[in-house]
Every structure is written in structure tokens, then in C-alpha cells.
Design a protein around this motif. Structure first.
Motif, PDB file in Angstrom:
ATOM      1  N   SER A 194       1.226  -1.082   0.312  1.00 23.81           N
ATOM      2  CA  SER A 194      -0.244  -0.160   0.268  1.00 23.81           C
ATOM      3  C   SER A 194       0.716   0.958   0.744  1.00 23.81           C
ATOM      4  O   SER A 194       0.549   2.452  -0.694  1.00 23.81           O
ATOM      5  N   PHE A 195       1.840   1.497   0.622  1.00 22.53           N
ATOM      6  CA  PHE A 195       2.893   2.433   0.322  1.00 22.53           C
ATOM      7  C   PHE A 195       4.318   2.225  -0.612  1.00 22.53           C
ATOM      8  O   PHE A 195       5.221   3.283  -0.717  1.00 22.53           O
ATOM      9  N   ALA A 196       4.445   1.069  -0.289  1.00 20.28           N
ATOM     10  CA  ALA A 196       6.146   1.072  -1.203  1.00 20.28           C
ATOM     11  C   ALA A 196       5.738   0.026  -2.475  1.00 20.28           C
ATOM     12  O   ALA A 196       6.755  -0.446  -3.189  1.00 20.28           O
ATOM     13  N   GLY A 197       4.737   0.011  -3.254  1.00 20.82           N
ATOM     14  CA  GLY A 197       4.024  -0.846  -3.638  1.00 20.82           C
ATOM     15  C   GLY A 197       4.242  -2.071  -4.413  1.00 20.82           C
ATOM     16  O   GLY A 197       4.931  -2.319  -3.337  1.00 20.82           O
ATOM     17  N   VAL A 198       4.561  -2.378  -5.930  1.00 17.42           N
ATOM     18  CA  VAL A 198       4.751  -4.101  -5.724  1.00 17.42           C
ATOM     19  C   VAL A 198       5.574  -4.731  -4.974  1.00 17.42           C
ATOM     20  O   VAL A 198       5.677  -5.703  -4.516  1.00 17.42           O
ATOM     21  N   ALA A 199       6.581  -4.206  -6.126  1.00 20.28           N
ATOM     22  CA  ALA A 199       7.789  -4.961  -5.968  1.00 20.28           C
ATOM     23  C   ALA A 199       8.835  -4.371  -5.056  1.00 20.28           C
ATOM     24  O   ALA A 199       9.131  -5.436  -3.874  1.00 20.28           O
ATOM     25  N   GLY A 200       8.061  -3.545  -4.295  1.00 19.54           N
ATOM     26  CA  GLY A 200       8.893  -3.495  -2.632  1.00 19.54           C
ATOM     27  C   GLY A 200       7.893  -3.577  -1.963  1.00 19.54           C
ATOM     28  O   GLY A 200       8.516  -4.237  -0.463  1.00 19.54           O
ATOM     29  N   GLY A 201       6.113  -4.586  -1.823  1.00 19.35           N
ATOM     30  CA  GLY A 201       6.299  -5.058  -1.241  1.00 19.35           C
ATOM     31  C   GLY A 201       6.301  -6.775  -1.502  1.00 19.35           C
ATOM     32  O   GLY A 201       6.858  -7.289   0.010  1.00 19.35           O
ATOM     33  N   VAL A 202       6.915  -6.549  -1.749  1.00 22.82           N
ATOM     34  CA  VAL A 202       7.266  -8.263  -2.463  1.00 22.82           C
ATOM     35  C   VAL A 202       8.478  -8.190  -1.471  1.00 22.82           C
ATOM     36  O   VAL A 202       8.897  -9.601  -0.316  1.00 22.82           O
ATOM     37  N   VAL A 203       9.933  -7.648  -1.554  1.00 17.01           N
ATOM     38  CA  VAL A 203      10.714  -7.762  -1.044  1.00 17.01           C
ATOM     39  C   VAL A 203      10.717  -7.394   0.766  1.00 17.01           C
ATOM     40  O   VAL A 203      11.330  -7.979   1.673  1.00 17.01           O
ATOM     41  N   LEU A 204       9.905  -6.457   1.464  1.00 23.66           N
ATOM     42  CA  LEU A 204       9.378  -6.295   2.588  1.00 23.66           C
ATOM     43  C   LEU A 204       9.163  -7.318   3.404  1.00 23.66           C
ATOM     44  O   LEU A 204       9.121  -8.059   4.030  1.00 23.66           O
ATOM     45  N   THR A 205       7.514  -7.945   2.243  1.00 21.85           N
ATOM     46  CA  THR A 205       7.351  -9.009   3.108  1.00 21.85           C
ATOM     47  C   THR A 205       8.037 -10.180   2.912  1.00 21.85           C
ATOM     48  O   THR A 205       8.153 -10.710   3.962  1.00 21.85           O
ATOM     49  N   SER A 206       8.852 -10.839   2.160  1.00 17.79           N
ATOM     50  CA  SER A 206      10.433 -11.811   1.843  1.00 17.79           C
ATOM     51  C   SER A 206      10.829 -11.606   3.642  1.00 17.79           C
ATOM     52  O   SER A 206      11.704 -12.043   4.003  1.00 17.79           O
ATOM     53  N   ALA A 207      11.742 -10.278   3.590  1.00 15.21           N
ATOM     54  CA  ALA A 207      12.431  -9.827   4.304  1.00 15.21           C
ATOM     55  C   ALA A 207      11.836 -10.078   6.035  1.00 15.21           C
ATOM     56  O   ALA A 207      12.367 -10.755   7.186  1.00 15.21           O
ATOM     57  N   THR A 208      10.387  -9.856   6.332  1.00 16.79           N
ATOM     58  CA  THR A 208       9.523 -10.509   7.417  1.00 16.79           C
ATOM     59  C   THR A 208       9.692 -11.672   7.172  1.00 16.79           C
ATOM     60  O   THR A 208      10.093 -12.126   8.386  1.00 16.79           O
ATOM     61  N   GLU A 209       9.147 -12.641   6.325  1.00 17.54           N
ATOM     62  CA  GLU A 209       9.234 -13.855   6.492  1.00 17.54           C
ATOM     63  C   GLU A 209      10.334 -14.564   6.946  1.00 17.54           C
ATOM     64  O   GLU A 209      10.628 -15.648   7.958  1.00 17.54           O
ATOM     65  N   SER A 210      11.513 -14.265   6.362  1.00 13.37           N
ATOM     66  CA  SER A 210      12.794 -14.672   6.757  1.00 13.37           C
ATOM     67  C   SER A 210      13.277 -14.358   8.358  1.00 13.37           C
ATOM     68  O   SER A 210      14.084 -15.296   9.570  1.00 13.37           O
ATOM     69  N   MET A 211      12.561 -13.005   9.058  1.00 14.16           N
ATOM     70  CA  MET A 211      12.890 -13.363   9.796  1.00 14.16           C
ATOM     71  C   MET A 211      11.945 -13.710  10.728  1.00 14.16           C
ATOM     72  O   MET A 211      12.160 -13.739  12.686  1.00 14.16           O
ATOM     73  N   ILE A 212      10.558 -14.281  10.717  1.00 17.95           N
ATOM     74  CA  ILE A 212      10.413 -15.174  11.427  1.00 17.95           C
ATOM     75  C   ILE A 212      10.387 -16.453  11.367  1.00 17.95           C
ATOM     76  O   ILE A 212      10.711 -17.435  12.282  1.00 17.95           O
ATOM     77  N   VAL A 213      10.981 -16.485  10.085  1.00 14.74           N
ATOM     78  CA  VAL A 213      10.969 -17.979   9.555  1.00 14.74           C
ATOM     79  C   VAL A 213      12.923 -18.740   9.581  1.00 14.74           C
ATOM     80  O   VAL A 213      13.181 -20.196  10.130  1.00 14.74           O
ATOM     81  N   TYR A 214      13.998 -17.894   9.842  1.00 15.97           N
ATOM     82  CA  TYR A 214      14.782 -18.053   9.179  1.00 15.97           C
ATOM     83  C   TYR A 214      15.449 -19.210  10.393  1.00 15.97           C
ATOM     84  O   TYR A 214      16.328 -20.031  10.252  1.00 15.97           O
ATOM     85  N   GLY A 215      15.058 -18.177  11.826  1.00 14.39           N
ATOM     86  CA  GLY A 215      15.480 -19.549  12.605  1.00 14.39           C
ATOM     87  C   GLY A 215      15.524 -20.826  13.297  1.00 14.39           C
ATOM     88  O   GLY A 215      16.349 -21.695  13.422  1.00 14.39           O
ATOM     89  N   ALA A 216      14.050 -20.972  13.386  1.00 14.49           N
ATOM     90  CA  ALA A 216      13.552 -22.227  13.410  1.00 14.49           C
ATOM     91  C   ALA A 216      13.490 -22.877  12.011  1.00 14.49           C
ATOM     92  O   ALA A 216      14.626 -24.523  12.671  1.00 14.49           O
ATOM     93  N   GLU A 217      14.120 -22.644  11.459  1.00 12.96           N
ATOM     94  CA  GLU A 217      14.389 -23.437   9.518  1.00 12.96           C
ATOM     95  C   GLU A 217      16.476 -23.898   9.023  1.00 12.96           C
ATOM     96  O   GLU A 217      16.219 -24.951   9.255  1.00 12.96           O
TER      97      GLU A 217
END
Length: 274
Positions: free
Chosen positions: A87-110
Motif C-alpha cells: 500500500s505504501f511501497a508498491g508491488v515490488a517493494g511489498g514483495v521485498v519487505l514481505t520476504s524480509a519479514t518472513e525470513s525474520m520469522i522463520v530463518y531461525g527455526a529453519e
């Protein structure tokens, strides 16, 4: 002009929080087949899927409950968090920020899981495994890059794939939409496969931590060659395992993401009364 934030609608949150886990539970047999393939390079995809159901129909969903539970935060990232970021970073920005957030959540466990599996196969490789709660460490950048490709399949690649399918068929309907979604997610699944392999190698090879950047690059390139190429009589060719694994990864990732995108789109339309 300042940023314009838009919080996700209720159906998007519902799709991520409940729909995502349901989807991941549904595709459990595909995930289990892919897992079996990692330790059996001689079996075909059909043989691996037969092994998944060797204990009966219900056995195909072994471990599915745990995957579904872990999928809740993951799909809250892929769904509601993505729409918020976009909504504020556009589609490409949303993809990057989403991916970074997902990694922050699951990187440790994986990473913890990968190192525990390595210790199980080769005891003593890691004196202490990566803490599951620690969101950073070796291979984090690779992990984020892998997620960017996968999320792009869901949020970017599907659009041109749908357009091509509509152009080829001369039709625009729900079937071409689902077909385009599947095509985009298959493309992303295949592109992210070697990146995922590199991530796994990086976090389970402790000696990489003592190497220079050039040495790391050389070792990783050699690893990929060993994974994907077969050398006979001085000539290298693509290993027969590669198309099998890409097919099975696509069946797991692409089917799951296509089901999720269809569910999310359907709930939004239902919510709006269309």
C-alpha cells in the motif's frame, strides 16, 4: 507526498491466518514426497508418491498438522503483511519487505532444523546448533533472496503468465486466472530451487565461516555442479534428478501458492459481494 498506509481487509487476514494453514495441510503429500526424494535419487516421482501413501491414504498427511501450525505466521506475511507493505511501497517493494519479514520469522527455526538434521546424519558437525529464536546468521541474505523469488511468483509473475494465457486462448475467466497463477508459481518454484539448495549448504557447512568471499564462492559453485551435473567420459550433462526434483518442488510450492491466491481472491470477491 507522504506514505499512504492501507491496512488489509478482513478477508485478506482470514485467508492468511486460516486459509494458509489449511492449504499447507492439504499439500502435505507433495511435501512428504519432496522430502523422500532428498534421500533417494534413484526413485521416480511416481515411486516417491507411492511411498508417501504406502501406509494407506491417511499416511500421506503425516506431519501435516505441524506444517499447518507453522504456516500461520508465514501466510500472515504473504497475505496481510504483503498488502500492507504494498500500500505504501508498491508491488515490488511489498514483495521485498514481505520476504524480509518472513525470513525474520522463520530463518531461525529453519536453520536450527537444518543443522539438527546435519548432526543427525553426521554427529558432531555442530557443537551447538543455531538458536531457533535467533533471526539472523549465516545464509540470511540467501534465505531472503529465496523468499523474494517465491513471493514474486505469487505477486508478480502470475500477472504476465495470466496475460499470455488469455492471449493464447482468447478468453479471460477464472480458469485462465488460475492457470496464470499456477504458471507464475511454477516459474518461481524452479528459480528458487537452486537458491534454496545454496541456503541449505551454507547453514550446514560450518567451515564456510572461516573462508574468504572468493573461497566461499568457489565452494558454492562446486556444490551446485555436484548437485545438478553428471560427468561421464569427460563430458558434463544435467543430472536426471534435476527435472524430477523441479517437478516435485513445483507440485508442492506452486500448488500451495495457487490454492492460496485463489482462496484470497475468492474471499475478497465474496466480501465485496461481487
Amino acid at each position: 507526498m507522504g506514505f499512504e498506509f492501507k491496512f488489509p481487509e478482513a478477508p485478506v487476514i482470514l485467508a492468511g491466518g486460516l486459509g494458509g494453514p489449511a492449504v499447507m495441510f492439504t499439500v502435505t503429500p507433495f511435501r512428504n514426497g519432496l522430502t523422500l526424494g532428498a534421500t533417494n535419487s534413484s526413485a521416480s516421482a511416481i515411486q516417491l508418491y507411492r511411498s508417501v501413501f504406502s501406509g494407506g491414504l491417511a499416511s500421506g498427511w503425516t506431519g501435516g498438522v505441524y506444517t499447518a501450525m507453522a504456516a500461520c505466521p508465514q501466510f500472515l506475511c504473504l497475505g496481510p503483511a504483503y498488502h500492507f507493505y504494498a500500500s505504501f511501497a508498491g508491488v515490488a517493494g511489498g514483495v521485498v519487505l514481505t520476504s524480509a519479514t518472513e525470513s525474520m520469522i522463520v530463518y531461525g527455526a529453519e536453520t536450527c532444523n537444518a543443522q539438527m538434521a546435519k548432526n543427525s546424519k553426521s554427529p558432531g558437525t555442530f557443537q551447538s546448533v543455531h538458536p531457533s529464536y535467533k533471526p539472523f546468521g549465516p545464509g540470511l541474505g540467501i534465505h531472503i533472496f529465496r523468499n523474494i523469488i517465491a513471493t514474486a511468483g505469487l505477486r508478480i509473475f502470475c500477472t504476465p503468465c495470466t496475460a499470455l494465457l488469455e492471449l493464447a486462448t482468447g478468453k479471460s475467466n477464472s480458469l485462465t486466472q488460475v492457470g496464470g497463477d499456477f504458471g507464475g508459481n511454477v516459474l518461481a518454484a524452479c528459480m528458487s530451487a537452486p537458491v534454496h539448495q545454496v541456503y541449505g549448504y551454507t547453514v550446514t557447512t560450518p567451515e564456510l565461516g572461516t573462508m574468504s568471499a572468493a573461497q566461499k564462492k568457489e565452494r558454492i559453485v562446486q556444490f551446485l555442479k555436484d548437485q545438478y551435473l553428471v560427468t561421464e567420459n569427460g563430458k558434463s550433462r544435467l543430472s536426471s534428478v534435476v527435472p524430477r526434483d523441479l517437478f516435485m518442488r513445483s507440485m508442492y510450492v506452486a500448488v500451495a501458492y495457487t490454492m492460496y491466491s485463489s482462496l484470497e481472491r475468492g474471499l475478497v470477491k465474496l466480501w465485496k459481494g461481487q
